[in-house]
Design a protein around this motif. Sequence first.
Motif, PDB file in Angstrom:
ATOM      1  N   TYR A  45       0.808  -1.212   0.000  1.00  0.00           N
ATOM      2  CA  TYR A  45       0.000   0.000   0.000  1.00  0.00           C
ATOM      3  C   TYR A  45       0.846   1.269   0.000  1.00  0.00           C
ATOM      4  O   TYR A  45       0.420   2.308  -0.512  1.00  0.00           O
ATOM      5  N   LYS A  49       0.053   4.276  -2.828  1.00  0.00           N
ATOM      6  CA  LYS A  49      -0.268   5.679  -2.556  1.00  0.00           C
ATOM      7  C   LYS A  49       0.350   6.613  -3.588  1.00  0.00           C
ATOM      8  O   LYS A  49      -0.148   7.720  -3.810  1.00  0.00           O
ATOM      9  N   ALA A  50       1.442   6.175  -4.217  1.00  0.00           N
ATOM     10  CA  ALA A  50       2.137   7.037  -5.178  1.00  0.00           C
ATOM     11  C   ALA A  50       1.533   6.993  -6.578  1.00  0.00           C
ATOM     12  O   ALA A  50       1.932   7.772  -7.454  1.00  0.00           O
ATOM     13  N   ARG A  53      -3.726  10.462  -6.630  1.00  0.00           N
ATOM     14  CA  ARG A  53      -4.405  10.977  -5.437  1.00  0.00           C
ATOM     15  C   ARG A  53      -5.594  10.109  -5.068  1.00  0.00           C
ATOM     16  O   ARG A  53      -5.880   9.886  -3.887  1.00  0.00           O
ATOM     17  N   TRP A  55      -5.980   6.869  -5.628  1.00  0.00           N
ATOM     18  CA  TRP A  55      -5.522   5.607  -5.046  1.00  0.00           C
ATOM     19  C   TRP A  55      -5.061   5.823  -3.605  1.00  0.00           C
ATOM     20  O   TRP A  55      -5.299   4.994  -2.739  1.00  0.00           O
ATOM     21  N   LYS A  56      -4.398   6.918  -3.363  1.00  0.00           N
ATOM     22  CA  LYS A  56      -3.957   7.213  -2.000  1.00  0.00           C
ATOM     23  C   LYS A  56      -5.162   7.331  -1.072  1.00  0.00           C
ATOM     24  O   LYS A  56      -5.161   6.804   0.053  1.00  0.00           O
ATOM     25  N   THR A  60      -6.170   4.495   2.079  1.00  0.00           N
ATOM     26  CA  THR A  60      -6.134   5.037   3.444  1.00  0.00           C
ATOM     27  C   THR A  60      -7.537   5.315   3.963  1.00  0.00           C
ATOM     28  O   THR A  60      -7.715   6.071   4.921  1.00  0.00           O
TER      29      THR A  60
END
Length: 406
Positions: A45, A49-50, A53, A55-56, A60
């Motif tokens: 994960y 995140k990278a 936005r 996907w991040k 989370t």
Amino acid sequence: MRRSESFHVPRKTSSRVWDDDPRLIPGLPDETSLQILARIPRIRYLSLKAVSRSWKAAVTSPEIYNIRKQLGTTEEWVYIVMNKGLDGRFLHALDPISKTWQRLPPVIPNRSCKIEHRTCAFAAVDGCLYMLGGVSGCSSLTSVWKYDPVSNSWSAANPMSVGRAYFETGVLNNKLFVVGGISFSRVGGDNLYSETPLQSAEVFDPEIGLWSDIPSMPCSKANPTAFLEGSHDLVRIGLASYRGKLYVPQRFSSVGGGEVYDPETNLWMDMPTGMAEGWPPCFGTNQSVIVDGDLYALYRGLSSEDAKVYLYNHHDASWKVVVGYVPLHDKSRYMLMGLLGKLHVVTEDDNDNIIVMRADKRDDSTASLDERDSESVTTSESYIWNVIASRNFGFGILEGCQSLDI
């Protein structure tokens, strides 16, 4: 679910594809995309995140972890607190499957005060970790700090009603119980303080974030002032959440006995005689643990060579040795824990590495398979100890460990 080692994070080729498209994965409904992301190992994960936005935000969010529970793709990780003195406390996570460590945000209380070593409690409930109480200066603390692995952040939770140090915690019915300990308070000079042993107990409900009082321990078998004789470690009276009740042994030198709290009746009662008399002395933290419904206790003895693991039989209130040897090093800190349905010990080796050892039942037909994935330490009559992970954190003191399945 079998983990795939060939998973690669897609490169962010254009903002039009990854940021402007309203869906997580172009061409797929978000519901389907979340099902896919929920099947990816958590250790990935950080890379996910990278990607973008969106996907991040997805990895989370509480939603994806709820989906993981529904799919049965939750993972049990180890969380370790290292105390580095003036530099503060640091939290580290271990994925026992990939044997990968992650350094997490430092414990927030470092910013406001310096809590003395081993005076606070470290607990896990409802998918989060909690750092509670302790001593700062000459005063015991009521403060409670919560770590949420989903957001990877610490926040302040509602404080306890009483400042506590050297106390015990246990989890029953998804609620966090704190028992006993010492209340410190300043009485005049810079380094003068009073010590008051506590028989009180309280319970925290993480769903509503509030504390409630429960009846105080009667301490019928031990004068609470015995908690103050000698080392303050004696105040760590031990605690086990076993068969729907809290079991609190009080075994100091010639003082025996113990209490049992029943949440259904909201009453304390005497611990069964055989259980209390045979409970191995538990100085320190995490020396008893529940694995698959069974109660185990670790007793080191006068030297590391005497370390054994005991199993409790509730039918006749007796203890028996099930692991005749635990490979502990002299003066090393050690903690017993349950992980993935097996007994584990977190301790230090001769090179000051933190090691996580698993106790595998001895079976010559499968020993080679175990040793392929871990370093064999030693064997007892029925168990073989394997190091499943190790890490050198530099200077610091092992202060707490917990497991979380999320």
